[in-house]
Design an enzyme around this catalytic site. Structure first.
Site, short mmCIF file in Angstrom:
data_model
loop_
_atom_site.label_atom_id
_atom_site.label_comp_id
_atom_site.label_asym_id
_atom_site.label_seq_id
_atom_site.Cartn_x
_atom_site.Cartn_y
_atom_site.Cartn_z
N GLU A 48 0.62 -1.19 0.09
CA GLU A 48 -0.02 0.13 -0.02
C GLU A 48 0.79 1.13 0.06
O GLU A 48 0.46 2.35 -0.55
CB GLU A 48 -0.82 0.09 1.21
CG GLU A 48 -2.10 -0.93 0.98
CD GLU A 48 -2.94 -0.55 -0.09
OE1 GLU A 48 -3.22 0.36 -0.37
OE2 GLU A 48 -3.90 -1.48 -0.61
N TYR A 131 -6.71 6.49 4.73
CA TYR A 131 -6.71 5.58 3.53
C TYR A 131 -5.83 4.05 3.89
O TYR A 131 -6.33 2.97 3.79
CB TYR A 131 -6.51 5.91 2.34
CG TYR A 131 -6.16 4.96 1.16
CD1 TYR A 131 -7.41 4.33 0.66
CD2 TYR A 131 -5.08 4.29 0.86
CE1 TYR A 131 -7.44 3.09 -0.26
CE2 TYR A 131 -5.10 3.19 -0.08
CZ TYR A 131 -6.04 2.79 -0.46
OH TYR A 131 -6.08 1.64 -1.19
N ASP A 149 -9.82 4.32 -2.66
CA ASP A 149 -8.73 5.01 -3.39
C ASP A 149 -9.34 5.61 -4.66
O ASP A 149 -10.32 5.83 -4.72
CB ASP A 149 -7.59 3.95 -3.65
CG ASP A 149 -7.99 2.79 -4.77
OD1 ASP A 149 -9.15 3.03 -4.98
OD2 ASP A 149 -7.27 2.07 -4.97
#
Ligand code: SF4
Length: 356
Positions: A48, A131, A149
């Site tokens: 990520e 996020y 996203d």
């Protein structure tokens, strides 16, 4: 959207994901998924953070390299800063690499080498924002978090035909993505949404004809799929200019300096420069500087045109230090400096008739 449709969308997405999920080195395979095996939080986190910079295709090689060198968060936490920075070169935005190390060390120091499972726990770690915390919590721990996203924003905007432009539409898209998030297999749902946005519901020409949720999609029905999400026009990026000086000693050593920890390319090796990063600097030594040409590079907030000046000299520098192989390898340099290095060495080779 009528009652029950949210459940139908969720089922259609999971069915599609079970058959079509992209194979990623940080994901579990179909058999493991069926057996309820979750992916390693360390690998999810690493992927990520890397994916914040660039595409899946570009991240794969970096991911393999990092996990080969540092298979666990404890290995990464124990790594030399310089080694991690060097491996990160090319991914850009070095603050993330510094945070990567700080985060790995915090996980080892404060959490016994185990990533917290909850979004709130993850948010206490360096470099993990809302996020990334939601993504790790959902993907690695199957928590019903809303993972939004750019790809997912696009899918949601289209499914619900949200015409408010981004970024103003974000709270609404978050709310709608939350509506879609199921209690059962929320981690796979999050990844299904990501995959749908990356492979079918693509920015310019969504492949609605093969989309698993085409029957529920308001934008498709209205014929406006490719126009969504709408975006508020961005201000153009400014262009900065600057100079770097590349001095080479007769023994081949190059004059470099370690950049300040804070700021652009913080903590990385670079050539002495002026102007481009907001600092003012003078030539690091007196020599017959010659122009080698210019390199262009784009940072997050500006474009850069950098004049590269070169000199062959044995003079003592007023800043920086001479380094030669093996202490200075071009791969130790961040991309911008590597471009300057390559241009400078080509110019020096021309001047010396081809020998470098
Ligand atoms: Fe995207 Fe088309 Fe599927 Fe709607 S039908 S979600 S626009 S690919």
């Amino acid at each position: 959207m009528r009652d029950g449709q949210v459940t139908e969308i969720g089922a259609a997405l999971l069915g599609w994901y079970d058959a079509q999920a992209r194979v990623m080195p940080w994901r579990t395979g179909p058999a493991e998924r069926a057996a309820g095996v979750r992916p390693d939080p360390y690998r999810v986190w690493l992927s990520e953070v890397m994916l914040q910079q660039t595409t899946v295709a570009a991240v794969r090689a970096y991911f393999h390299r990092f996990t080969e060198l540092w298979p666990t968060v404890a290995d990464l936490a124990a790594a030399e800063d310089g080694a991690v920075m060097a491996e990160w070169a090319g991914l850009g935005y070095y603050a993330r690499a510094r945070n990567l190390l700080a985060c790995a060390r915090a996980v080892v120091r404060d959490h016994g080498g185990v990533f917290p499972a909850s979004r709130e726990g993850l948010l206490t770690l360096p470099g993990i924002g809302p996020y990334t915390a939601a993504a790790i919590s959902a993907i690695a721990h199957d928590a019903p978090e809303v993972v939004l996203d750019g790809n997912v924003e696009r899918v949601v905007a289209r499914l619900f035909a949200v015409e408010t432009p981004l970024p103003a539409a974000k709270p609404e898209l978050y709310r709608l993505a939350g509506l879609l998030t199921p209690q059962r297999r929320p981690g796979d749902h999050a990844q299904a949404m990501m995959d749908l946005g990356a492979t079918i519901c693509t920015p310019r020409s969504p492949a609605c004809g093969i989309c698993p949720v085409m029957n529920f999609c308001a934008a498709r029905r209205a014929g406006i799929a490719a126009d969504l999400p709408r975006k508020t026009p961005k201000a153009a990026k400014p262009t900065r200019t600057g100079t770097v000086w590349v001095a080479r000693r007769p023994d081949g050593a190059l004059l470099v300096e370690r950049r300040p920890e804070r700021g652009l390319l913080g903590g990385m090796l670079g050539f002495p420069g002026d102007g481009w990063d907001g600092s003012a600097g003078a030539a690091p030594l007196d020599a017959g500087w010659r122009p080698a040409g210019e390199v262009r590079h784009t940072f997050t907030h500006f474009h850069l045109i950098l004049q590269v000046l070169v000199a062959e000299t044995a003079a003592a520098p007023r800043r920086g230090a001479y380094l030669a192989m093996p202490d200075l390898h071009p791969t130790d340099l961040p991309t911008l400096m590597r471009k300057a290095h390559d241009l400078a060495l080509a110019a020096l080779a021309d001047a010396s008739g081809g020998s470098i």
